[in-house]
Scaffold this active site. Sequence first.
Site, mmCIF file in Angstrom:
data_model
loop_
_atom_site.group_PDB
_atom_site.id
_atom_site.type_symbol
_atom_site.label_atom_id
_atom_site.label_comp_id
_atom_site.label_asym_id
_atom_site.label_seq_id
_atom_site.Cartn_x
_atom_site.Cartn_y
_atom_site.Cartn_z
ATOM 1 N N SER A 114 -19.591 -10.918 26.152
ATOM 2 C CA SER A 114 -19.976 -9.708 25.411
ATOM 3 C C SER A 114 -19.367 -9.727 24.005
ATOM 4 O O SER A 114 -18.362 -10.388 23.764
ATOM 5 C CB SER A 114 -19.503 -8.469 26.149
ATOM 6 O OG SER A 114 -19.941 -8.505 27.488
HETATM 7 N N1 SAH Z 1 -17.155 -9.510 30.408
HETATM 8 C C1 SAH Z 1 -17.909 -10.730 30.522
HETATM 9 C C2 SAH Z 1 -19.374 -10.376 30.538
HETATM 10 C C3 SAH Z 1 -20.220 -11.390 31.178
HETATM 11 S S1 SAH Z 1 -21.936 -10.976 31.244
HETATM 12 C C4 SAH Z 1 -17.586 -11.615 29.330
HETATM 13 O O1 SAH Z 1 -17.356 -11.056 28.259
HETATM 14 O O2 SAH Z 1 -17.602 -12.842 29.447
HETATM 15 C C5 SAH Z 1 -22.051 -10.099 32.776
HETATM 16 C C6 SAH Z 1 -21.680 -10.865 34.021
HETATM 17 O O3 SAH Z 1 -22.032 -10.032 35.136
HETATM 18 C C7 SAH Z 1 -22.411 -12.179 34.230
HETATM 19 O O4 SAH Z 1 -21.489 -13.218 34.360
HETATM 20 C C8 SAH Z 1 -23.203 -11.960 35.520
HETATM 21 O O5 SAH Z 1 -23.302 -13.104 36.326
HETATM 22 C C9 SAH Z 1 -22.387 -10.859 36.198
HETATM 23 N N2 SAH Z 1 -23.119 -10.092 37.202
HETATM 24 C C10 SAH Z 1 -24.396 -9.640 37.184
HETATM 25 N N3 SAH Z 1 -24.680 -8.963 38.307
HETATM 26 C C11 SAH Z 1 -23.553 -9.013 39.088
HETATM 27 C C12 SAH Z 1 -23.217 -8.510 40.375
HETATM 28 N N4 SAH Z 1 -24.083 -7.836 41.129
HETATM 29 N N5 SAH Z 1 -21.981 -8.743 40.833
HETATM 30 C C13 SAH Z 1 -21.059 -9.420 40.093
HETATM 31 N N6 SAH Z 1 -21.323 -9.921 38.877
HETATM 32 C C14 SAH Z 1 -22.552 -9.725 38.376
#
Ligand code: SAH
Length: 218
Positions: free
Chosen positions: A62
Amino acid sequence: MDPFAIEKKQMITEHLLHRGINDSRILAAFQKIPRHLFVREEYEDSAYTDNPLPIGHGQTISQPYIVAYSLQALALRGDEKILEIGTGSGYQTALLAELTRQVYTVERIPELSDAAKARLDSLGYANITFKTGDGTLGLMESAPFDGIIVSAGAPFVPDSYKNQLTIGGKIVIPVGNEFSQDLLRITRTDENKFSTESLCPCVFVKLIGEQGWRNGTL
Ligand code: SAH
């Protein structure tokens, strides 16, 4: 020597401080954590720009501002137990580990969870518990939490999050469709009472409902 010291300073000044992030603990955590270690090598030079960047598997790290804004909305003092949904690169997880006592983080893609764990272990964090699985269910076994921060957009706030919150605890979650969401803060004011504030528009990748999303409940 920090090879990205100048870029990092610029990120903190222009994209955080000048845009209303004034919690000194949050600014210090952004100063401490090497964001370029959380992106793929080919994106290293862009790591401190205010953009989301690809981390593989169709997911993104993000953008710094929205991470800082979401963390500020949790109003952490340092003694909380926090649940993060969507570990991704682990960047926000590291910030949480700096800002509070205990962090639980759930990621549905095992490769991302494993890579984030390896990264955060090598940085020396010992107050993070990693779980692979469906984060829409929260993490019942470790509940209740003083805060739940969700890094992916949901069609509504899963009941599991509300049920796993302490009284006074807060959920920060993007709610909307796959193109745009509102960042909501939900505070549990009493056993059965919740207040909801709409904080700002935002765009996150989708929170995948592994069990399927049904009307208003999971
Ligand atoms: N805070 C992280 C954001 C990653 S994007 C960063 O800055 O790197 C959001 C993440 O949520 C992704 O890695 C995706 O795989 C995860 N995600 C989506 N649906 C999910 C679920 N049901 N349970 C756990 N993770 C999930």
